[in-house]
Design a protein around this motif. Structure first.
Motif: not given
Length: 116
Positions: A85-89, A111-115
């Motif tokens: 859903k999301a990534l931490t820093q 690009k880093i894309i959470p899906v």
């Protein structure tokens, strides 16, 4: 509902198979132009190198717990799709560092894309 990562992976595989077949046709053409054959060989080698980097990155990411990671690499960019859903820093920084080391690209081209 279609899984976007699985759909993208299948589309990538099909496109690469078509591209490889076309390049092989050029390379093995009886009446082929030497310049076209050389360009086709170079393009095929590039495709293989990109695919190897993608596989390496996907394997490393999966070994670090990112299930179903999908990576695309070209001469000028890389995309990383992760089932999150999301990534931490911190996660983003670790992934970015890995991609930069493996590809030699600059951060602005990744690009880093959470899906979900």
């Amino acid at each position: 509902e279609e899984d976007p990562i699985a759909a993208f992976r299948l589309e990538r595989q099909q496109l690469r198979a078509r591209q490889e077949a076309q390049l092989e046709d050029i390379i093995h053409a009886v009446d082929g132009d030497a310049g076209n054959i050389a360009r086709a060989k170079a393009q095929l080698m590039d495709m293989m190198a990109f695919a190897e980097r993608e596989l390496t990155l996907e394997g490393i990411l999966q070994s670090r717990g990112y299930e179903d990671a999908l990576v695309t690499v070209s001469a000028s960019s890389a995309n990383v799709m992760l089932r999150r859903k999301a990534l931490t820093q911190r996660e983003t920084a670790v992934i970015l560092d890995l991609v930069l080391r493996e590809t030699g690209l600059t951060a602005g081209n990744v690009k880093i894309i959470p899906v979900k």
